[in-house]
Scaffold this motif. Structure first.
Motif, PDB file in Angstrom:
ATOM      1  N   PHE A 156       0.823  -1.201   0.000  1.00  0.00           N
ATOM      2  CA  PHE A 156       0.000   0.000   0.000  1.00  0.00           C
ATOM      3  C   PHE A 156       0.864   1.262   0.000  1.00  0.00           C
ATOM      4  O   PHE A 156       1.978   1.281   0.509  1.00  0.00           O
ATOM      5  CB  PHE A 156      -0.882   0.063   1.255  1.00  0.00           C
ATOM      6  N   GLU A 157       0.295   2.317  -0.536  1.00  0.00           N
ATOM      7  CA  GLU A 157       0.874   3.644  -0.309  1.00  0.00           C
ATOM      8  C   GLU A 157       0.379   4.102   1.060  1.00  0.00           C
ATOM      9  O   GLU A 157      -0.794   3.932   1.396  1.00  0.00           O
ATOM     10  CB  GLU A 157       0.413   4.630  -1.382  1.00  0.00           C
ATOM     11  N   VAL A 158       1.264   4.675   1.858  1.00  0.00           N
ATOM     12  CA  VAL A 158       0.910   5.074   3.220  1.00  0.00           C
ATOM     13  C   VAL A 158       0.998   6.591   3.353  1.00  0.00           C
ATOM     14  O   VAL A 158       1.994   7.200   2.947  1.00  0.00           O
ATOM     15  CB  VAL A 158       1.851   4.407   4.249  1.00  0.00           C
ATOM     16  N   VAL A 159      -0.045   7.204   3.897  1.00  0.00           N
ATOM     17  CA  VAL A 159      -0.049   8.651   4.125  1.00  0.00           C
ATOM     18  C   VAL A 159      -0.296   8.920   5.603  1.00  0.00           C
ATOM     19  O   VAL A 159      -0.869   8.098   6.310  1.00  0.00           O
ATOM     20  CB  VAL A 159      -1.116   9.364   3.267  1.00  0.00           C
ATOM     21  N   ASN A 160       0.137  10.097   6.046  1.00  0.00           N
ATOM     22  CA  ASN A 160       0.055  10.495   7.447  1.00  0.00           C
ATOM     23  C   ASN A 160      -0.772  11.764   7.549  1.00  0.00           C
ATOM     24  O   ASN A 160      -0.411  12.798   6.970  1.00  0.00           O
ATOM     25  CB  ASN A 160       1.477  10.732   7.977  1.00  0.00           C
ATOM     26  N   ASN A 161      -1.893  11.717   8.278  1.00  0.00           N
ATOM     27  CA  ASN A 161      -2.756  12.902   8.330  1.00  0.00           C
ATOM     28  C   ASN A 161      -2.138  14.076   9.094  1.00  0.00           C
ATOM     29  O   ASN A 161      -2.636  15.199   9.025  1.00  0.00           O
ATOM     30  CB  ASN A 161      -4.145  12.566   8.882  1.00  0.00           C
ATOM     31  N   PHE A 162      -1.035  13.835   9.775  1.00  0.00           N
ATOM     32  CA  PHE A 162      -0.340  14.954  10.418  1.00  0.00           C
ATOM     33  C   PHE A 162       0.189  15.935   9.370  1.00  0.00           C
ATOM     34  O   PHE A 162       0.270  17.137   9.621  1.00  0.00           O
ATOM     35  CB  PHE A 162       0.832  14.421  11.262  1.00  0.00           C
ATOM     36  N   ASP A 163       0.506  15.426   8.168  1.00  0.00           N
ATOM     37  CA  ASP A 163       1.083  16.261   7.122  1.00  0.00           C
ATOM     38  C   ASP A 163       0.148  17.390   6.697  1.00  0.00           C
ATOM     39  O   ASP A 163       0.601  18.492   6.373  1.00  0.00           O
ATOM     40  CB  ASP A 163       1.451  15.411   5.900  1.00  0.00           C
TER      41      ASP A 163
END
Length: 344
Positions: free
Chosen positions: A45-52
């Motif tokens: 999976f591509e992983v994203v961080n909502n902190f960004d």
């Protein structure tokens, strides 16, 4: 796209019973990196961080741009919030659903993400995102939830509940995972095969039949362990877990490495010992017996084995050859009492 909550993790999704303990930003960042590495390796999976995309929003903009779209009555109607009204819920927890709704809208706008998928306990948060997208953007988005993986008492698996199984084999080894899976309750095993493996319906029905006719063989349990461990850790790790389990079942340990012995007997005290000692004295040193008379009774009663080999001679001398890789010696008394000696 796998979303990890570097921002929302600092607040904590409301639990039905009590507030989650706050964790530091450093710990959340550490958790994100670990999850990202695992998800990329195992699932691709591509992983994203909502902190960004959350870290630079100030409180005024948050209230104007997002808070104004949420009616308090609507928020109070959510199951998790409603369940906490008597015991009390903080404003931070109460506003969690707005943050998660913001995530859905951000990914909708920037990544064309129109469907959010999660466990059934996230339904309220998902629908909040759908509503925000509809009100603020005038667009349609969708949600899909799936049953949570729970034990026979309906308690979900997770570190908050104290029953977490980690994907990282350095935290839950293949052997530990194997032992856990083959000892699951019989009444849950078919459900887990359906939820956690890629076996066909026909294969699972056949295992269900075998499980009903010969539950002592635990074929369904072994199939679950094989599928999960092979998917997560690879076939070599699965084969190693089976070999270690068989060693424990048969009591024969000579083919194990030092590392495997440490893993197999994790939690056991390692007693410092020396070789060239009579078996009777050695059993006392190891704490297997409390007296020479008791040690002799154990030996002559066929109750003592060393690395899987029965010892019945009270004149037997423990030598260097009895230590696996010149390091460990495993004494078994009876069927289930193990003592681990470590060469000084």
């Amino acid at each position: 796209i796998l979303l990890v909550g570097g921002a929302t993790g600092l607040i904590g999704d409301p639990k039905p019973t009590s507030e989650r303990p706050m964790i530091s930003k450093e710990e959340v960042e550490h958790n994100f990196k670990g999850l990202k590495k695992q998800a990329e390796e195992i699932f691709g999976f591509e992983v994203v961080n909502n902190f960004d995309w959350t870290k630079d929003i100030n409180v005024i903009d948050f209230l104007r741009d997002y808070g104004k779209y949420f009616n308090v009555g609507y928020m109070l109607g959510k199951d998790k919030v409603r369940s906490r009204m008597e015991s009390g819920i903080t404003y931070a927890e109460f506003s969690y659903m707005i943050l998660q709704a913001l995530d859905f809208m951000y990914l909708y706008e920037h990544r064309n993400c129109v469907l959010q998928v999660a466990g059934s306990d996230q339904w309220g948060n998902i629908t909040s995102g759908i509503e925000l997208i509809r009100k603020k953007l005038g667009k349609e988005a969708y949600g899909m939830v799936m049953p949570l993986v729970t034990d026979s008492n309906g308690v979900k698996f997770g570190k908050t509940e104290g029953n977490a199984l980690w994907l990282d084999k350095n935290k839950t080894s293949s052997y530990q995972l194997y032992q856990y899976l083959i000892n699951l309750e019989d009444n849950m095993i078919i459900s887990y095969l359906k939820m956690l493996t890629f076996l066909s319906k026909e294969e699972i029905l056949e295992l269900e039949k075998k499980n009903h006719e010969h539950p002592e063989l635990r074929e369904a349990h072994k199939a679950l362990a094989r599928e999960i461990i092979t998917d997560l850790h690879g076939k070599e790790s699965y084969d190693k877990a089976v070999m270690m389990s068989e060693a424990l079942f048969t009591g024969k340990f000579n083919n194990l490495s030092k590392e495997e012995i440490l893993e197999l007997f994790n939690g056991y005290d390692k007693i410092k010992v020396m070789s060239n000692k009579n078996i009777v004295d050695f059993l006392i040193c190891m704490g297997v017996s409390t007296s020479k008379r008791e040690a002799r009774e154990f030996i002559t009663g066929n109750a003592i084995s060393i690395n899987g080999e029965k010892i019945t001679d009270i004149e037997y001398t423990i030598s260097d050859k009895d230590f696996i890789e010149n390091k460990y010696i495993i004494i078994r008394r009876g069927k289930k009492n193990y003592y681990i000696g470590e060469m000084e």
